[in-house]
Design a protein around this motif. Structure first.
Motif, mmCIF file in Angstrom:
data_model
loop_
_atom_site.group_PDB
_atom_site.id
_atom_site.type_symbol
_atom_site.label_atom_id
_atom_site.label_comp_id
_atom_site.label_asym_id
_atom_site.label_seq_id
_atom_site.Cartn_x
_atom_site.Cartn_y
_atom_site.Cartn_z
ATOM 1 N N UNK A 363 39.965 126.740 -102.374
ATOM 2 C CA UNK A 363 39.155 127.965 -102.483
ATOM 3 C C UNK A 363 37.906 127.716 -103.322
ATOM 4 N N UNK A 364 38.076 126.972 -104.402
ATOM 5 C CA UNK A 364 36.927 126.659 -105.258
ATOM 6 C C UNK A 364 35.947 125.752 -104.515
ATOM 7 N N UNK A 365 36.485 124.754 -103.806
ATOM 8 C CA UNK A 365 35.632 123.841 -103.039
ATOM 9 C C UNK A 365 34.812 124.599 -102.007
ATOM 10 N N UNK A 366 35.455 125.522 -101.321
ATOM 11 C CA UNK A 366 34.731 126.289 -100.302
ATOM 12 C C UNK A 366 33.642 127.139 -100.938
ATOM 13 N N UNK A 367 33.899 127.652 -102.130
ATOM 14 C CA UNK A 367 32.873 128.405 -102.840
ATOM 15 C C UNK A 367 31.688 127.530 -103.205
ATOM 16 N N UNK A 368 31.973 126.325 -103.670
ATOM 17 C CA UNK A 368 30.909 125.373 -104.026
ATOM 18 C C UNK A 368 30.057 125.049 -102.805
ATOM 19 N N UNK A 369 30.723 124.818 -101.670
ATOM 20 C CA UNK A 369 29.993 124.437 -100.459
ATOM 21 C C UNK A 369 29.090 125.558 -99.947
ATOM 22 N N UNK A 370 29.345 126.779 -100.350
ATOM 23 C CA UNK A 370 28.506 127.902 -99.926
ATOM 24 C C UNK A 370 27.199 127.979 -100.699
ATOM 25 N N UNK A 371 27.099 127.266 -101.813
ATOM 26 C CA UNK A 371 25.923 127.367 -102.684
ATOM 27 C C UNK A 371 24.918 126.287 -102.337
ATOM 28 N N UNK A 372 23.690 126.702 -102.095
ATOM 29 C CA UNK A 372 22.610 125.776 -101.767
ATOM 30 C C UNK A 372 21.695 125.664 -102.981
ATOM 31 N N UNK A 373 22.000 124.733 -103.867
ATOM 32 C CA UNK A 373 21.226 124.568 -105.100
ATOM 33 C C UNK A 373 21.244 123.111 -105.529
ATOM 34 N N UNK A 374 20.241 122.747 -106.309
ATOM 35 C CA UNK A 374 20.160 121.368 -106.803
ATOM 36 C C UNK A 374 21.301 121.066 -107.765
ATOM 37 N N UNK A 375 21.608 122.013 -108.648
ATOM 38 C CA UNK A 375 22.716 121.875 -109.593
ATOM 39 C C UNK A 375 23.607 123.114 -109.493
ATOM 40 N N UNK A 376 24.908 122.920 -109.522
ATOM 41 C CA UNK A 376 25.846 124.035 -109.445
ATOM 42 C C UNK A 376 26.704 124.052 -110.699
ATOM 43 N N UNK A 377 26.698 125.184 -111.383
ATOM 44 C CA UNK A 377 27.505 125.374 -112.584
ATOM 45 C C UNK A 377 28.748 126.181 -112.212
ATOM 46 N N UNK A 378 29.911 125.669 -112.579
ATOM 47 C CA UNK A 378 31.175 126.331 -112.268
ATOM 48 C C UNK A 378 31.837 126.793 -113.555
ATOM 49 N N UNK A 379 32.184 128.071 -113.613
ATOM 50 C CA UNK A 379 32.807 128.658 -114.791
ATOM 51 C C UNK A 379 34.224 129.117 -114.430
ATOM 52 N N UNK A 380 35.261 128.368 -114.845
ATOM 53 C CA UNK A 380 36.648 128.720 -114.496
ATOM 54 C C UNK A 380 37.138 130.000 -115.170
ATOM 55 N N UNK A 381 36.683 130.221 -116.425
ATOM 56 C CA UNK A 381 37.054 131.420 -117.195
ATOM 57 C C UNK A 381 38.548 131.543 -117.456
ATOM 58 N N UNK A 382 39.222 130.431 -117.439
ATOM 59 C CA UNK A 382 40.650 130.379 -117.750
ATOM 60 C C UNK A 382 41.008 128.906 -117.859
ATOM 61 N N UNK A 383 41.632 128.522 -118.953
ATOM 62 C CA UNK A 383 41.928 127.098 -119.146
ATOM 63 C C UNK A 383 42.871 126.564 -118.082
ATOM 64 N N UNK A 384 43.618 127.448 -117.442
ATOM 65 C CA UNK A 384 44.561 127.025 -116.416
ATOM 66 C C UNK A 384 43.896 126.801 -115.069
ATOM 67 N N UNK A 385 42.600 127.078 -114.979
ATOM 68 C CA UNK A 385 41.873 126.902 -113.722
ATOM 69 C C UNK A 385 40.912 125.713 -113.810
ATOM 70 N N UNK A 386 40.715 125.180 -115.006
ATOM 71 C CA UNK A 386 39.745 124.107 -115.219
ATOM 72 C C UNK A 386 40.061 122.891 -114.358
ATOM 73 N N UNK A 387 41.319 122.468 -114.318
ATOM 74 C CA UNK A 387 41.667 121.255 -113.577
ATOM 75 C C UNK A 387 41.423 121.406 -112.085
ATOM 76 N N UNK A 388 41.701 122.579 -111.535
ATOM 77 C CA UNK A 388 41.435 122.813 -110.112
ATOM 78 C C UNK A 388 39.937 122.736 -109.834
#
Length: 539
Positions: A363-388
């Motif tokens: 789900x996270x990968x698909x979200x990343x692939x939707x973004x058309x930008x030079x740099x993409x910042x990802x904010x998990x907002x939960x320590x249990x989501x960081x590894x994913x």
């Protein structure tokens, strides 16, 4: 928690090798067994707050692979590849990612085998544990890592003597249970809470389910599992899902007309090119495996390419919606008010998730692939989501930086600090500096009795955390929030921002604001977050 395992050495009908079909059944039953018992694992959260999701995350991780296994062939190679890819793409939360890494190492070690012995299984488990340890930045003993490691060590020690698989797994389960019972002695916070490790418990459930699968017993899901879909296309837009290409080396001569007759039954957009000893086939199909099987009948597969056209189509549509830009932002969030705040801050993708509902790597990968930008910042907002999120980063060619935010208010502070005119490295440095100055208060409730940090907690008590450390227990969430704010402010505190949850009224939040605003600048926003009455940011 678990019954003691009993060893049964059989005289007849021993199973000393397992093939792909048996391994497939073991994984499917392991996944189903864990899913059916996930709530028992979830209850073992160290803090007695309503966000325990270790069992759910591990179950969803393995069920993703199990669903894929139902569509694949029965060879060891096919099964191993599907397990590895399925657990990786389905991984949810830290526990799910760790489980996926165990299976990743396991499948890599067994690659190339046609049958698996107990010693092969032991080597695979050992390799899986080593892979999982490497994937965790700071491995902690007394967790699933310890239980899996000690189980693997036992497997190595006994595999030469115990060659019958059912006996072998019974011994491993007994060892895993023994290791699990010892986890409180290795991790003091478990002993204080009076629980064993939740991830280790999930691992034992997986082993028990795999044993049932080995015996040929079928375990049905007690409720239907449906993986969350993030994107949908209108029905009928794509008749065939997979663009499949194979390159085959053959010793015989085939006419292109005859070959087209053989492959046209699998789909449309068929192209067949035969030249000398090479054959190339292109076809759009819903069953790429059948295309590959037909290719194997003709000769040796030299190259295989399978693309999910639905995924490609969705990605292209989303990328074309927005012009290319310097920075793109993906956040994981829950709560209508929180999502609206992120939307107003210009976030490109907001994935629904948080406590008890961690999004998967896919789900996270698909979200990343939707973004058309030079740099993409990802904010998990939960320590249990960081590894994913880190896993998703490895699976994309885009330039992604995962900012390991523990809650949404840290992400808000970080996004506000982002300067579109500055370079990437300078922005990351600024964000890291801003996050050092953010203090977070969270107010929730206890779902069971426990003892943490010297507090005797009763079910229904109000719990107050400061930077994830339990600091206060009370009966009224506004009183707990007031006291925590006043105890946490320093002369450097310039702003207090109160985000109130879905179970708190605006009037209650304003009462809290009025109490605090006599001494500090205070903002109040509706967050709508579940489970937590208040999330409060001190900057």
């Amino acid at each position: 928690m678990f019954r003691e395992s009993r060893l049964t050495i059989k005289e007849e009908g021993t199973l000393k090798n397992i093939e792909g079909k048996i391994l497939k059944n073991m994984i499917i039953t392991g996944a189903n067994y864990l899913y059916n018992n996930r709530s028992e694992v979830d209850k073992l959260n160290v803090f007695p707050v309503p966000d325990g999701d270790t069992g759910t995350n591990m179950a969803h991780t393995l069920l993703y692979a199990a669903k894929e296994l139902e569509k694949t062939g029965d060879t060891i190679r096919e099964v191993l590849e599907t397990i590895s890819k399925g657990t990786l793409m389905g991984a949810k939360g830290n526990s799910g990612v760790i489980l996926s890494q165990i299976f990743r190492g396991f499948t890599r070690e067994l690659k190339g085998l046609k049958k698996i012995t107990t010693c092969d299984f032991a080597k695979g488990l050992k390799a899986g544990v080593e892979t999982a340890y490497k994937a965790v930045m700071r491995p902690v003993e007394g967790t699933i890592l310890t239980v899996a490691r000690e189980t693997a060590e036992e497997a190595i020690n006994i595999c030469r003597e115990v060659q019958e698989f059912e006996d072998f797994l019974e011994i491993l389960i007994s060892k895993a249970e023994q290791s699990l019972k010892n986890t409180p002695n290795l991790l003091p916070i478990l002993k204080e809470a009076g629980v064993v490790d939740s991830g280790g418990t999930g691992f034992v459930y997986v082993l028990r389910g795999m044993l049932e699968g080995l015996k040929g017993n079928k375990i049905e899901l007690q409720e239907v599992f449906e993986d969350k879909k993030e994107l949908k296309l209108p029905e009928g837009e794509l008749k065939y899902l997979y663009c499949t290409e194979i390159l085959v080396k053959t010793n015989k001569s085939y006419s292109e007309a005859l070959l087209k007759e053989r492959f046209k039954i699998f789909g449309d957009s068929l192209v067949v090119v035969a030249e000398d000893d090479l054959l190339k086939v292109h076809v759009h199909t819903n069953n790429p495996g059948l295309v590959l099987e037909e290719g194997v009948k003709i000769g040796e597969l030299i190259k295989v390419k399978i693309d999910n056209m639905k995924f490609q189509h969705e990605t292209i549509i989303e990328e074309n919606k927005k012009p290319n830009k310097k920075y793109g932002i993906l956040v994981v969030a829950t709560g209508d008010g929180v999502k609206e705040i992120f939307k107003n801050l210009g976030c490109d993708v907001i994935i629904d998730g948080g406590q008890t509902m961690n999004p998967s790597t896919n789900e996270i990968l698909r979200g990343i692939e939707k973004i058309n930008a030079e740099h993409i910042l990802v904010f998990p907002n939960n320590k249990n989501i960081v590894m994913a999120c880190e896993q998703a980063k490895k699976l994309t060619d885009k330039k992604v930086e995962v900012i390991p935010t523990r809650n949404f208010n840290e992400a808000i502070a970080a996004i506000l600090a982002l300067d579109l005119e500055k370079g990437f490295d300078e922005n990351i440095k600024d964000i890291e500096e801003v996050l050092k100055g953010v203090k977070t208060i969270e107010v929730t409730f206890a779902i069971r009795k426990s003892k943490i940090n010297g507090f005797d907690i009763k079910e229904g008590d109000i719990l107050g955390f400061v930077n994830e450390k339990l600091e206060m227990v009370g009966k009224d969430y506004n009183e707990v929030a007031k006291n925590l704010i006043m105890n946490s402010v320093t002369p450097e505190t310039s702003l207090v921002t109160i985000y109130y949850g879905k179970d708190v009224t605006r009037e209650e939040a304003e009462t809290l604001r009025d109490f605090v605003s006599d001494q500090l600048d205070v903002e109040v926003h509706y967050g709508g977050q579940p489970l937590y009455y208040y999330v409060i940011s001190l900057e």
